[in-house]
Enzyme design. Structure first.
Site, mmCIF file in Angstrom:
data_model
loop_
_atom_site.group_PDB
_atom_site.id
_atom_site.type_symbol
_atom_site.label_atom_id
_atom_site.label_comp_id
_atom_site.label_asym_id
_atom_site.label_seq_id
_atom_site.Cartn_x
_atom_site.Cartn_y
_atom_site.Cartn_z
ATOM 1 N N LYS A 66 0.765 -1.405 -0.115
ATOM 2 C CA LYS A 66 -0.051 0.107 -0.050
ATOM 3 C C LYS A 66 0.768 1.298 -0.117
ATOM 4 O O LYS A 66 0.256 2.382 -0.248
ATOM 5 C CB LYS A 66 -0.899 -0.029 1.183
ATOM 6 C CG LYS A 66 -0.365 0.064 2.591
ATOM 7 C CD LYS A 66 -1.340 0.104 3.697
ATOM 8 C CE LYS A 66 -0.904 0.099 4.884
ATOM 9 N NZ LYS A 66 -0.244 1.346 5.281
ATOM 10 N N ASP A 67 2.044 1.172 0.228
ATOM 11 C CA ASP A 67 2.992 2.217 0.211
ATOM 12 C C ASP A 67 3.648 2.535 -0.977
ATOM 13 O O ASP A 67 4.288 3.650 -1.332
ATOM 14 C CB ASP A 67 4.172 2.067 1.354
ATOM 15 C CG ASP A 67 3.850 1.988 2.693
ATOM 16 O OD1 ASP A 67 2.843 2.609 2.957
ATOM 17 O OD2 ASP A 67 4.746 1.456 3.531
ATOM 18 N N ARG A 118 -8.643 8.045 3.828
ATOM 19 C CA ARG A 118 -9.573 7.117 3.591
ATOM 20 C C ARG A 118 -10.315 6.676 4.572
ATOM 21 O O ARG A 118 -11.411 6.292 4.631
ATOM 22 C CB ARG A 118 -8.406 5.696 3.026
ATOM 23 C CG ARG A 118 -9.381 4.726 2.700
ATOM 24 C CD ARG A 118 -8.438 3.328 2.273
ATOM 25 N NE ARG A 118 -7.594 3.279 3.289
ATOM 26 C CZ ARG A 118 -7.833 2.448 4.441
ATOM 27 N NH1 ARG A 118 -9.061 1.859 4.792
ATOM 28 N NH2 ARG A 118 -6.799 2.296 5.395
ATOM 29 N N ARG A 119 -9.392 6.236 5.739
ATOM 30 C CA ARG A 119 -9.965 5.768 7.171
ATOM 31 C C ARG A 119 -11.000 6.987 7.620
ATOM 32 O O ARG A 119 -12.113 6.716 7.987
ATOM 33 C CB ARG A 119 -8.881 5.381 8.030
ATOM 34 C CG ARG A 119 -8.373 3.948 7.664
ATOM 35 C CD ARG A 119 -7.440 3.624 8.878
ATOM 36 N NE ARG A 119 -6.773 2.381 8.410
ATOM 37 C CZ ARG A 119 -5.413 2.296 8.557
ATOM 38 N NH1 ARG A 119 -4.504 3.304 9.069
ATOM 39 N NH2 ARG A 119 -4.751 0.913 8.398
ATOM 40 N N ARG A 164 0.681 10.077 13.726
ATOM 41 C CA ARG A 164 1.604 9.372 13.232
ATOM 42 C C ARG A 164 2.157 8.654 14.096
ATOM 43 O O ARG A 164 2.108 8.474 15.351
ATOM 44 C CB ARG A 164 2.752 10.384 12.617
ATOM 45 C CG ARG A 164 2.139 11.180 11.483
ATOM 46 C CD ARG A 164 2.581 10.750 10.121
ATOM 47 N NE ARG A 164 3.507 9.726 10.149
ATOM 48 C CZ ARG A 164 4.885 9.991 9.481
ATOM 49 N NH1 ARG A 164 5.018 11.305 9.005
ATOM 50 N NH2 ARG A 164 5.594 9.135 9.273
ATOM 51 N N ARG A 166 0.853 4.768 18.655
ATOM 52 C CA ARG A 166 -0.382 4.706 18.208
ATOM 53 C C ARG A 166 -1.243 4.133 19.401
ATOM 54 O O ARG A 166 -2.236 4.815 19.759
ATOM 55 C CB ARG A 166 -0.796 4.158 16.778
ATOM 56 C CG ARG A 166 -0.103 4.925 15.758
ATOM 57 C CD ARG A 166 -0.318 4.442 14.450
ATOM 58 N NE ARG A 166 0.387 5.086 13.470
ATOM 59 C CZ ARG A 166 -0.115 5.295 12.147
ATOM 60 N NH1 ARG A 166 -1.031 4.887 11.833
ATOM 61 N NH2 ARG A 166 0.860 6.036 11.310
ATOM 62 N N CYS A 194 -1.809 7.578 -1.914
ATOM 63 C CA CYS A 194 -2.258 7.100 -0.714
ATOM 64 C C CYS A 194 -2.554 8.173 0.139
ATOM 65 O O CYS A 194 -3.019 7.903 1.415
ATOM 66 C CB CYS A 194 -1.241 6.150 -0.096
ATOM 67 S SG CYS A 194 0.152 7.014 0.772
#
Length: 322
Positions: free
Chosen positions: A84-85, A132-133, A154, A160, A247
């Protein structure tokens, strides 16, 4: 291969605990296939040192460029990326030799007091660095008759989850695959169904990349490739490319294989684009035969992207700032 058989193969990896874990699994598999020693070469990327939010530093490629530069300079023989990166455009002199079997593609919620998403209180503060989230979580909350506050964050998994443990946030959302790969999947309090929140294109999948000229290494790494993962991820990334979104844009996509008994005969591709506040989503799907070639997978993604653009997706993607 570029190095002598008695020399270890050098695997370029980011330094994070997750990246090291992912790369370690690939290294073990490559050792088993080739009989060669494999050593991890830790490389710091811009995305690792920058404290800016991903949407502000461009998102796509910030974790990738330094690894690719090391490949091109001959400092490493191959590299492992989270798919995804990866930017959707592939450099001519590099090739993705393998996409191993995909992990769980879903997003995972880690919330205080073991809460699921539906159990979160109205006004809950949820941490995520992903537009997106943000778009889909807000939409899901609205569909449940409540509102949430998304807080841009981040940091690595420890950082997190620490926001929740310290009481700063009610919950954070992370990729389930990442939690599973570092042995912390049991800390998820809810796994968000792809029917509610579509993952990032390629989420849960890895890309093993090397020089396009290194045919021996390409052949060896190719034994790690999972054809169904490659077909699914290629279709998802084709959708992303056709929407011209990196992204940092609020685009989700997921391709899953539909089986008739034991025979996999169709692939369903779903895509979503939304406004960050969740008030408007364009979400569509298409189903067709499982792609048998790169071109067929690309065509599936482009077809759905065209339908989404016709429904107004382009206007929603203009809203990129967090």
């Amino acid at each position: 291969m570029n190095t002598r058989p008695d020399q270890p193969l050098r695997l370029g990896t980011r330094r994070s605990k997750l990246a090291m874990s992912q790369s370690g699994h690939v290294a073990d598999a490559v050792r088993a296939i080739t009989g060669r020693a494999v050593e991890l070469v830790e490389i710091t990327t811009y995305g690792d040192v920058s404290r800016e939010h991903l949407a502000q530093i461009g998102g796509t490629g910030v974790f990738v460029t330094a690894l690719r530069d090391a490949l091109l300079r001959g400092e490493v023989d191959f590299a492992v990326h989270s798919l995804k990166d990866l930017p959707t455009a592939q450099p001519d002199d590099l090739v993705i030799a393998a996409m191993p079997l995909r992990e769980d593609a879903r997003d995972a919620l880690v919330a205080r007091d073991g809460l699921t998403f539906e159990q979160l209180p109205d006004g809950a503060r949820i941490g995520t660095g992903s537009p997106r989230r943000t778009a889909q979580l807000n939409h899901l909350a609205l569909s449940l008759g409540k509102r949430i506050e998304t807080v841009p964050i981040r940091g690595n998994v420890d950082t997190r989850i620490g926001f929740v443990r310290d009481g700063e946030l009610d919950a954070v959302v992370l990729a389930a695959a990442g939690l599973n790969r570092i042995g912390r999947g049991d800390e998820a309090t809810d796994l968000l169904s792809v029917d509610s929140v579509l993952p990032a294109p390629g989420q849960g999948a890895l890309a093993v990349e090397c020089l396009a000229s290194d045919t021996d290494l390409i052949a060896a790494l190719g034994e790690l490739d999972d054809p169904h993962t490659r077909a699914a991820v290629t279709a998802e990334r084709s959708l992303l490319a056709a929407l011209e979104a990196g992204c940092s844009a609020p685009v989700g996509a997921f391709a899953d294989l539909l089986a008739d008994g034991q025979v996999v005969n169709e692939m369903r591709l779903r895509g979503v684009v939304g406004t960050l506040d969740g008030s408007t989503l364009v979400q569509l799907s298409t189903t067709g035969p499982v792609p048998q070639s790169y071109d067929e997978a690309i065509a599936l993604g482009r077809e759905l992207a065209d339908e989404m653009l016709a429904k107004g997706a382009a206007g929603l993607m203009g809203e990129r700032s967090l």
